[in-house]
Motif scaffolding. Structure first.
Motif, mmCIF file in Angstrom:
data_model
loop_
_atom_site.group_PDB
_atom_site.id
_atom_site.type_symbol
_atom_site.label_atom_id
_atom_site.label_comp_id
_atom_site.label_asym_id
_atom_site.label_seq_id
_atom_site.Cartn_x
_atom_site.Cartn_y
_atom_site.Cartn_z
ATOM 1 N N VAL A 13 55.248 24.892 38.616
ATOM 2 C CA VAL A 13 53.808 24.660 38.453
ATOM 3 C C VAL A 13 53.470 23.211 38.779
ATOM 4 O O VAL A 13 52.476 22.928 39.449
ATOM 5 C CB VAL A 13 53.345 25.045 37.029
ATOM 6 N N HIS A 14 54.316 22.301 38.343
ATOM 7 C CA HIS A 14 54.068 20.883 38.640
ATOM 8 C C HIS A 14 54.095 20.644 40.154
ATOM 9 O O HIS A 14 53.249 19.919 40.687
ATOM 10 C CB HIS A 14 55.081 19.995 37.917
ATOM 11 N N LEU A 15 55.039 21.258 40.831
ATOM 12 C CA LEU A 15 55.087 21.141 42.290
ATOM 13 C C LEU A 15 53.777 21.619 42.904
ATOM 14 O O LEU A 15 53.210 20.957 43.773
ATOM 15 C CB LEU A 15 56.263 21.945 42.857
ATOM 16 N N GLY A 16 53.293 22.764 42.461
ATOM 17 C CA GLY A 16 52.031 23.286 42.978
ATOM 18 C C GLY A 16 50.862 22.355 42.719
ATOM 19 O O GLY A 16 49.987 22.176 43.572
ATOM 20 N N ALA A 55 52.216 27.924 45.813
ATOM 21 C CA ALA A 55 53.357 27.011 45.954
ATOM 22 C C ALA A 55 54.294 27.160 44.756
ATOM 23 O O ALA A 55 55.521 27.185 44.920
ATOM 24 C CB ALA A 55 52.873 25.571 46.085
ATOM 25 N N ALA A 56 53.718 27.278 43.560
ATOM 26 C CA ALA A 56 54.540 27.464 42.358
ATOM 27 C C ALA A 56 55.318 28.775 42.432
ATOM 28 O O ALA A 56 56.507 28.827 42.093
ATOM 29 C CB ALA A 56 53.658 27.435 41.110
ATOM 30 N N LEU A 57 54.654 29.832 42.874
ATOM 31 C CA LEU A 57 55.311 31.136 42.988
ATOM 32 C C LEU A 57 56.441 31.105 44.018
ATOM 33 O O LEU A 57 57.511 31.688 43.792
ATOM 34 C CB LEU A 57 54.290 32.219 43.355
ATOM 35 N N ALA A 58 56.211 30.424 45.143
ATOM 36 C CA ALA A 58 57.254 30.333 46.173
ATOM 37 C C ALA A 58 58.457 29.565 45.638
ATOM 38 O O ALA A 58 59.611 29.988 45.819
ATOM 39 C CB ALA A 58 56.696 29.667 47.431
ATOM 40 N N ALA A 59 58.210 28.449 44.966
ATOM 41 C CA ALA A 59 59.310 27.665 44.393
ATOM 42 C C ALA A 59 60.046 28.475 43.330
ATOM 43 O O ALA A 59 61.279 28.460 43.268
ATOM 44 C CB ALA A 59 58.766 26.366 43.799
ATOM 45 N N HIS A 60 59.297 29.201 42.525
ATOM 46 C CA HIS A 60 59.901 30.015 41.473
ATOM 47 C C HIS A 60 60.776 31.116 42.074
ATOM 48 O O HIS A 60 61.885 31.384 41.593
ATOM 49 C CB HIS A 60 58.801 30.607 40.582
ATOM 50 N N ALA A 61 60.286 31.751 43.132
ATOM 51 C CA ALA A 61 61.063 32.809 43.785
ATOM 52 C C ALA A 61 62.385 32.261 44.319
ATOM 53 O O ALA A 61 63.434 32.898 44.168
ATOM 54 C CB ALA A 61 60.249 33.455 44.907
ATOM 55 N N VAL A 62 62.345 31.078 44.916
ATOM 56 C CA VAL A 62 63.568 30.458 45.429
ATOM 57 C C VAL A 62 64.520 30.147 44.274
ATOM 58 O O VAL A 62 65.725 30.416 44.354
ATOM 59 C CB VAL A 62 63.238 29.178 46.234
ATOM 60 N N ALA A 63 63.972 29.598 43.197
ATOM 61 C CA ALA A 63 64.799 29.240 42.045
ATOM 62 C C ALA A 63 65.423 30.481 41.403
ATOM 63 O O ALA A 63 66.605 30.480 41.060
ATOM 64 C CB ALA A 63 63.978 28.463 41.022
ATOM 65 N N THR A 80 62.983 25.008 52.094
ATOM 66 C CA THR A 80 63.295 26.342 51.572
ATOM 67 C C THR A 80 62.089 26.935 50.862
ATOM 68 O O THR A 80 61.783 28.126 51.019
ATOM 69 C CB THR A 80 64.503 26.273 50.609
ATOM 70 N N VAL A 81 61.389 26.115 50.100
ATOM 71 C CA VAL A 81 60.173 26.579 49.417
ATOM 72 C C VAL A 81 59.101 26.916 50.452
ATOM 73 O O VAL A 81 58.414 27.940 50.340
ATOM 74 C CB VAL A 81 59.664 25.528 48.410
ATOM 75 N N LEU A 130 46.526 31.917 53.158
ATOM 76 C CA LEU A 130 46.881 30.944 52.123
ATOM 77 C C LEU A 130 48.363 30.587 52.183
ATOM 78 O O LEU A 130 48.737 29.433 51.968
ATOM 79 C CB LEU A 130 46.501 31.470 50.743
ATOM 80 N N SER A 131 49.206 31.567 52.508
ATOM 81 C CA SER A 131 50.639 31.280 52.620
ATOM 82 C C SER A 131 50.892 30.271 53.733
ATOM 83 O O SER A 131 51.736 29.379 53.595
ATOM 84 C CB SER A 131 51.451 32.559 52.857
ATOM 85 N N ARG A 132 50.155 30.388 54.803
ATOM 86 C CA ARG A 132 50.292 29.424 55.910
ATOM 87 C C ARG A 132 49.821 28.039 55.490
ATOM 88 O O ARG A 132 50.412 27.030 55.903
ATOM 89 C CB ARG A 132 49.529 29.923 57.128
ATOM 90 N N GLU A 133 48.772 27.987 54.684
ATOM 91 C CA GLU A 133 48.296 26.690 54.174
ATOM 92 C C GLU A 133 49.346 26.050 53.268
ATOM 93 O O GLU A 133 49.573 24.845 53.337
ATOM 94 C CB GLU A 133 46.978 26.852 53.407
#
Length: 166
Positions: A13-16, A55-63, A80-81, A130-133
């Motif tokens: 979430v902080h990353l996002g 962005a938070a969801l993408a980072a979370h999925a990777v983690a 990777t994110v 939005l994913s592209r953004e």
């Protein structure tokens, strides 16, 4: 949810939350993004909040996929994110999320994302845009970094230097 998993989600979430303020250090980028959102029929406030949570969801999925503990989250590569933002299906991004959220804003944003994912048609197109953004914003941050392969920790350090709080 374990406390470690909770800490990983908080880092995501902080990353996002720091993503757009860091990208917007060049003001024209914010203007371009907002023009795009308006052209796509997305309210700018809603769109920018969805970009943050995306962005938070993408980072979370990777983690989650990599079983990354909170202590190692900062070592995740920004690239990777960025790839997860465009490479994962909506349902993959929603997998493993907390059942409850500490911040009501996060819960609301996840619910809006979920609604977009399940509505289909125009909402699916909005999520693709939005994913592209999100990917673009992460790539911009990576390109600005002096590190050859910047990590989430590098982004957090830049955010702290810019005065963006946790």
């Amino acid at each position: 949810m374990t406390s470690d998993h909770h800490m990983v989600w908080r880092r995501c979430v902080h990353l996002g939350r720091v993503l757009l303020p860091l990208v917007d250090q060049e003001p024209w980028r914010q203007d371009r993004r907002r023009e795009n959102l308006r052209a796509w029929g997305i309210d700018t406030g809603v769109g920018e909040r969805l970009i943050e949570i995306f962005a938070a969801l993408a980072a979370h999925a990777v983690a989650v996929d990599g079983s990354v503990p909170a202590a190692e989250f900062d070592a995740l590569a920004v690239s990777t994110v960025a790839e997860a933002a465009i490479g994962k299906q909506d349902y993959e991004l929603l997998a493993g999320l907390p059942g409850t959220f500490v911040d009501d804003r996060d819960e609301h944003a996840v619910k809006v994302f979920r609604l977009y994912a399940y509505e289909g048609d125009q909402y699916s197109r909005q999520l693709i845009r939005l994913s592209r953004e999100v990917r673009h914003a992460l790539v911009v941050l990576a390109e600005r970094s002096p590190a050859p392969s910047p990590t989430c920790g590098d982004v957090f350090r830049r955010a702290a230097e810019a005065g963006l709080s946790q």
